[in-house]
Design an enzyme around this catalytic site. Structure first.
Site, PDB file in Angstrom:
ATOM      1  N   GLY A   1      54.653  34.922  37.438  1.00  0.00           N
ATOM      2  CA  GLY A   1      54.662  36.272  36.850  1.00  0.00           C
ATOM      3  C   GLY A   1      53.913  37.258  37.717  1.00  0.00           C
ATOM      4  O   GLY A   1      53.616  36.972  38.883  1.00  0.00           O
ATOM      5  N   ASN A   2      53.631  38.418  37.178  1.00  0.00           N
ATOM      6  CA  ASN A   2      52.867  39.425  37.922  1.00  0.00           C
ATOM      7  C   ASN A   2      51.977  40.202  36.962  1.00  0.00           C
ATOM      8  O   ASN A   2      52.009  39.994  35.752  1.00  0.00           O
ATOM      9  CB  ASN A   2      53.810  40.335  38.713  1.00  0.00           C
ATOM     10  CG  ASN A   2      54.749  41.091  37.808  1.00  0.00           C
ATOM     11  OD1 ASN A   2      54.328  41.931  37.029  1.00  0.00           O
ATOM     12  ND2 ASN A   2      56.040  40.754  37.879  1.00  0.00           N
ATOM     13  N   ARG A   3      51.193  41.105  37.520  1.00  0.00           N
ATOM     14  CA  ARG A   3      50.146  41.771  36.733  1.00  0.00           C
ATOM     15  C   ARG A   3      50.599  43.025  35.993  1.00  0.00           C
ATOM     16  O   ARG A   3      49.777  43.737  35.448  1.00  0.00           O
ATOM     17  CB  ARG A   3      49.011  42.186  37.660  1.00  0.00           C
ATOM     18  CG  ARG A   3      48.219  41.048  38.232  1.00  0.00           C
ATOM     19  CD  ARG A   3      47.081  41.635  39.051  1.00  0.00           C
ATOM     20  NE  ARG A   3      46.460  40.640  39.903  1.00  0.00           N
ATOM     21  CZ  ARG A   3      45.511  39.814  39.481  1.00  0.00           C
ATOM     22  NH1 ARG A   3      45.095  39.887  38.234  1.00  0.00           N
ATOM     23  NH2 ARG A   3      44.995  38.936  40.303  1.00  0.00           N
TER      24      ARG A   3
END
Ligand code: CTP
Length: 403
Positions: free
Chosen positions: A208-210
């Site tokens: 995933g990412n932030r």
């Protein structure tokens, strides 16, 4: 127009959600607005006149026959800075669309020359009935902001679109309409993607990412307040649904692509604020990967389709219906402008919002600073400020490109 000290008319019609409007009323009064509540006669079956009078500090009437010497059927509408009808039932939408004047609320709607916001709430069948669709279309055509109801549990056991959005979110739409930004996206359909995609490794793990979704949600919220029909494609965001946006929830880049392309067919503008994973695991394990394996298997990655580039490509090829305005976002850590300009050209978009990212910059913070690059070579600097201000600048630039 300032954002406090306005004269607001709160129309309430007879839906079970009336109780939520007490909270909406408090949000207005606590922010320094003078609120006049105008219920329909049947709305008082749910919440009585004393409640509205006490909370607003103003007299409450439903008919034109009360305090006739003050000509209330004309005066209340004429002196309003904003009329908001929440909840708006199918019946009140129909009466407003047809210009009827058979109680104080509909008289007020006819005499008001200020912005009008409707927050409908009803059962899904009533909301989706062609009669209601036509009435909503008529009201929107005339410049009223009709916010989409939320989806979820309705009064009975049924669920679907028809819930009154959260009062804080309705208030937010009204606040922005009062700030004078209403109307210029009326009759337009815009698609916003927000959040960050998750690419599954196994049933419990993902890449995933932030991205928090804050910027995409600010874009959706501001577009609703400017009168647009908004589809918000939301990937893994833990924020309240913005009032009035049609929500499509997705998880992976593949799902986001499907949802965005489907919505884009009928859209005037698509804004890709989501952080989309460039790669996904070639194989997803159907069962949880156990640590008992002697050596972990490497995770092989494959490229995800570039949705923004695909939108630009489809438009260039002239195939089918496609959005008039395509907006991309870019997060860069260095050589921000040069990288941004190259990306705008590569992806074939009209506008590219370039953020500088790094420690404490952009992710998860309410503020953002950016430069918007246009296909014509302009660059518009947006100083650090609330993400909603940045959203408004983006919509200003989008509006300029719409016929
Ligand atoms: N985007 C997209 N589909 C992808 C990846 C990104 O539509 N598979 C969109 C994002 O929503 C954003 C824009 O493209 O609007 C910029 O994404 P970014 O990841 O910065 O661009 P990349 O092409 O990945 O470039 P680079 O990795 O070189 O920075």
């Amino acid at each position: 127009m300032s954002e406090a000290g306005n004269t607001v008319v709160l129309g309430v019609s007879a839906g079970i959600a009336v109780y939520k409007s007490c909270e909406l009323l408090r949000l207005f009064t606590e922010s320094g607005h003078d609120v006049r509540v105008v219920p329909t006669r049947d709305a008082l079956r749910f919440v009585g006149e004393p409640t509205w009078a006490a909370l607003s500090g103003n007299p409450v009437a439903t008919e034109v026959w009360e305090s006739v010497h003050e000509v209330p059927h004309v005066r209340i509408g004429q002196s309003a800075d904003l009329v908001v009808v929440a909840p708006a039932t199918a019946d009140v939408l129909a009466r407003a669309a047809h210009g009827m004047a058979n109680d104080l609320l509909t008289n007020t709607l006819l005499t008001a020359r200020c912005p009008v916001v409707f927050a409908p709430a009803m059962h899904t069948e009533m909301w989706e009935h062609p009669a209601t669709r036509a009435n909503v279309a008529t009201l929107r055509e005339r410049g009223a902001v009709v916010i989409e109801p939320a989806s979820g549990r309705l009064t009975g056991a049924d669920t679907g679109p028809g819930r009154l959005p959260d009062p804080a979110e309705i208030y937010e739409v009204c606040r922005r309409v009062l700030a004078g930004r209403g109307g210029d996206l009326a009759g337009r359909h815009v698609v916003v993607s927000a959040g960050g995609t998750r690419e599954a490794i196994d049933p419990v793990r993902f890449i995933g990412n932030r991205s928090s979704g804050l910027q995409g949600y600010a874009l959706a919220r501001t577009a609703v307040a400017r009168g647009a029909e908004v589809t918000l494609v939301s990937a893994n965001v833990a924020l309240p649904d913005p009032a009035g946006a049609k929500m499509v929830r997705v998880e992976s880049a593949t799902q986001l692509r499907e949802a965005v392309l489907a919505a884009a067919e009928h859209a005037d503008a698509v804004v890709m604020a989501a952080a989309v994973a460039d790669f996904r695991p070639v194989r997803q394990s159907g069962t949880k990967i156990k640590k008992s394996a002697a050596e972990p298997d490497p995770i092989h990655l494959t490229k995800n389709p570039d949705i923004l580039a695909e939108l630009g490509e489809t438009r260039r090829a002239g195939g089918g219906t496609y959005p008039r305005v395509i907006v991309g976002f870019a997060a860069e850590t260095d050589d921000v402008l040069a990288n941004g300009r190259a990306k705008l050209e590569r992806k074939g978009c009209d506008l590219l919002v370039v953020n500088q990212v790094g420690e404490n910059l952009a992710f998860g913070t309410p503020d953002n600073a950016a430069v918007v690059l246009t296909a014509e070579g302009e660059s518009v600097e947006i100083p650090r400020g609330p993400k909603e201000d940045l959203a408004d600048v983006v919509w200003n630039l989008v509006v300029r490109r719409l016929p």
